[in-house]
Every structure is written in structure tokens, then in C-alpha cells.
Design a protein around this motif. Structure first.
Motif, PDB file in Angstrom:
ATOM      1  N   SER A   1      70.239  44.266  22.572  1.00  0.00           N
ATOM      2  CA  SER A   1      70.934  45.167  21.653  1.00  0.00           C
ATOM      3  C   SER A   1      71.211  44.387  20.362  1.00  0.00           C
ATOM      4  CB  SER A   1      72.247  45.648  22.269  1.00  0.00           C
ATOM      5  OG  SER A   1      73.170  44.579  22.365  1.00  0.00           O
ATOM      6  N   ARG A   2      71.570  45.114  19.352  1.00  0.00           N
ATOM      7  CA  ARG A   2      71.894  44.465  18.071  1.00  0.00           C
ATOM      8  C   ARG A   2      73.045  43.475  18.257  1.00  0.00           C
ATOM      9  NH1 ARG A   2      72.746  48.548  13.648  1.00  0.00           N
ATOM     10  NH2 ARG A   2      70.497  48.412  13.549  1.00  0.00           N
ATOM     11  N   ARG A   3      74.030  43.871  19.048  1.00  0.00           N
ATOM     12  CA  ARG A   3      75.201  43.011  19.284  1.00  0.00           C
ATOM     13  C   ARG A   3      74.788  41.735  20.030  1.00  0.00           C
ATOM     14  NH1 ARG A   3      80.343  45.886  21.382  1.00  0.00           N
ATOM     15  NH2 ARG A   3      80.351  46.416  19.190  1.00  0.00           N
ATOM     16  N   GLU A   4      73.947  41.887  21.058  1.00  0.00           N
ATOM     17  CA  GLU A   4      73.482  40.717  21.816  1.00  0.00           C
ATOM     18  C   GLU A   4      72.687  39.771  20.924  1.00  0.00           C
ATOM     19  OE1 GLU A   4      72.798  42.351  26.330  1.00  0.00           O
ATOM     20  OE2 GLU A   4      71.397  43.008  24.769  1.00  0.00           O
ATOM     21  N   ARG A   5      71.801  40.330  20.107  1.00  0.00           N
ATOM     22  CA  ARG A   5      70.986  39.510  19.208  1.00  0.00           C
ATOM     23  C   ARG A   5      71.881  38.734  18.233  1.00  0.00           C
ATOM     24  NH1 ARG A   5      65.889  39.041  18.343  1.00  0.00           N
ATOM     25  NH2 ARG A   5      65.372  40.857  19.584  1.00  0.00           N
ATOM     26  N   GLN A   6      72.882  39.403  17.683  1.00  0.00           N
ATOM     27  CA  GLN A   6      73.796  38.735  16.752  1.00  0.00           C
ATOM     28  C   GLN A   6      74.559  37.612  17.437  1.00  0.00           C
ATOM     29  OE1 GLN A   6      76.078  42.095  15.373  1.00  0.00           O
ATOM     30  NE2 GLN A   6      74.781  42.359  13.565  1.00  0.00           N
ATOM     31  N   GLN A   7      74.989  37.843  18.682  1.00  0.00           N
ATOM     32  CA  GLN A   7      75.716  36.811  19.427  1.00  0.00           C
ATOM     33  C   GLN A   7      74.829  35.596  19.678  1.00  0.00           C
ATOM     34  OE1 GLN A   7      78.877  36.474  20.287  1.00  0.00           O
ATOM     35  NE2 GLN A   7      78.445  34.522  21.287  1.00  0.00           N
ATOM     36  N   ILE A   8      73.589  35.836  20.081  1.00  0.00           N
ATOM     37  CA  ILE A   8      72.663  34.736  20.351  1.00  0.00           C
ATOM     38  C   ILE A   8      72.370  33.977  19.054  1.00  0.00           C
ATOM     39  CG2 ILE A   8      70.313  34.145  21.062  1.00  0.00           C
ATOM     40  CD1 ILE A   8      70.525  36.579  23.014  1.00  0.00           C
ATOM     41  N   GLU A   9      72.155  34.704  17.959  1.00  0.00           N
ATOM     42  CA  GLU A   9      71.896  34.046  16.675  1.00  0.00           C
ATOM     43  C   GLU A   9      73.088  33.201  16.248  1.00  0.00           C
ATOM     44  OE1 GLU A   9      70.876  37.402  14.234  1.00  0.00           O
ATOM     45  OE2 GLU A   9      68.742  37.236  14.739  1.00  0.00           O
ATOM     46  N   ARG A  10      74.299  33.703  16.500  1.00  0.00           N
ATOM     47  CA  ARG A  10      75.518  32.948  16.162  1.00  0.00           C
ATOM     48  C   ARG A  10      75.598  31.671  16.994  1.00  0.00           C
ATOM     49  NH1 ARG A  10      79.192  36.584  17.654  1.00  0.00           N
ATOM     50  NH2 ARG A  10      78.568  37.856  15.899  1.00  0.00           N
ATOM     51  N   GLU A  11      75.337  31.799  18.302  1.00  0.00           N
ATOM     52  CA  GLU A  11      75.357  30.626  19.185  1.00  0.00           C
ATOM     53  C   GLU A  11      74.299  29.609  18.769  1.00  0.00           C
ATOM     54  OE1 GLU A  11      75.465  30.887  23.482  1.00  0.00           O
ATOM     55  OE2 GLU A  11      76.170  32.966  23.268  1.00  0.00           O
ATOM     56  N   LEU A  12      73.115  30.106  18.411  1.00  0.00           N
ATOM     57  CA  LEU A  12      72.033  29.214  18.005  1.00  0.00           C
ATOM     58  C   LEU A  12      72.406  28.466  16.728  1.00  0.00           C
ATOM     59  CD1 LEU A  12      69.184  28.100  18.317  1.00  0.00           C
ATOM     60  CD2 LEU A  12      68.331  30.160  17.168  1.00  0.00           C
ATOM     61  N   LYS A  13      72.974  29.176  15.780  1.00  0.00           N
ATOM     62  CA  LYS A  13      73.388  28.538  14.525  1.00  0.00           C
ATOM     63  C   LYS A  13      74.420  27.431  14.778  1.00  0.00           C
ATOM     64  CE  LYS A  13      75.097  29.746   9.955  1.00  0.00           C
ATOM     65  NZ  LYS A  13      75.578  30.830   9.095  1.00  0.00           N
ATOM     66  N   GLU A  14      75.383  27.718  15.657  1.00  0.00           N
ATOM     67  CA  GLU A  14      76.410  26.720  15.990  1.00  0.00           C
ATOM     68  C   GLU A  14      75.796  25.520  16.713  1.00  0.00           C
ATOM     69  OE1 GLU A  14      79.258  28.892  18.267  1.00  0.00           O
ATOM     70  OE2 GLU A  14      79.959  30.044  16.531  1.00  0.00           O
ATOM     71  N   ALA A  15      74.881  25.781  17.633  1.00  0.00           N
ATOM     72  CA  ALA A  15      74.241  24.695  18.377  1.00  0.00           C
ATOM     73  C   ALA A  15      73.398  23.828  17.451  1.00  0.00           C
ATOM     74  CB  ALA A  15      73.380  25.260  19.499  1.00  0.00           C
TER      75      ALA A  15
END
Length: 50
Positions: free
Chosen positions: A21-35
Motif C-alpha cells: 500500500s502507499r502507507r507501507e511503501r512510505q514506511q519502508i522508504e522512511r526506514e531505508l532512509k534512516e538505515a
């Protein structure tokens, strides 16, 4: 236990999924950016002269 590099690779793999979902994709992108930021910080700390 996974390493930071492994975590980044897993997040990248998750982003290739068509079933996010759009929300899941945004969460994963946020986690990836932080990592990636953590990885860059750790890499910088390792290469700093003593």
C-alpha cells in the motif's frame, strides 16, 4: 541477528513488491532512509583519523 547492511538489503527488496500500500511503501522508504543515514555515519566514524 542481522547487520545494518543486511537490513538495508531487505528493505530494498521489500520495495520491489507490487503488493504494498502507499502507507507501507512510505514506511519502508522512511526506514531505508534512516538505515542509510546510520550506515553513512558508521562508515564515516570508521574512516575518521585517530
Amino acid at each position: 541477528m542481522t547487520t545494518l547492511h543486511d537490513h538495508i538489503q531487505m528493505l530494498r527488496a521489500e520495495l520491489t513488491s507490487f503488493h504494498l500500500s502507499r502507507r507501507e511503501r512510505q514506511q519502508i522508504e522512511r526506514e531505508l532512509k534512516e538505515a542509510l543515514a546510520r550506515c553513512a555515519t558508521e562508515h564515516h566514524d570508521e574512516s575518521a583519523p585517530v
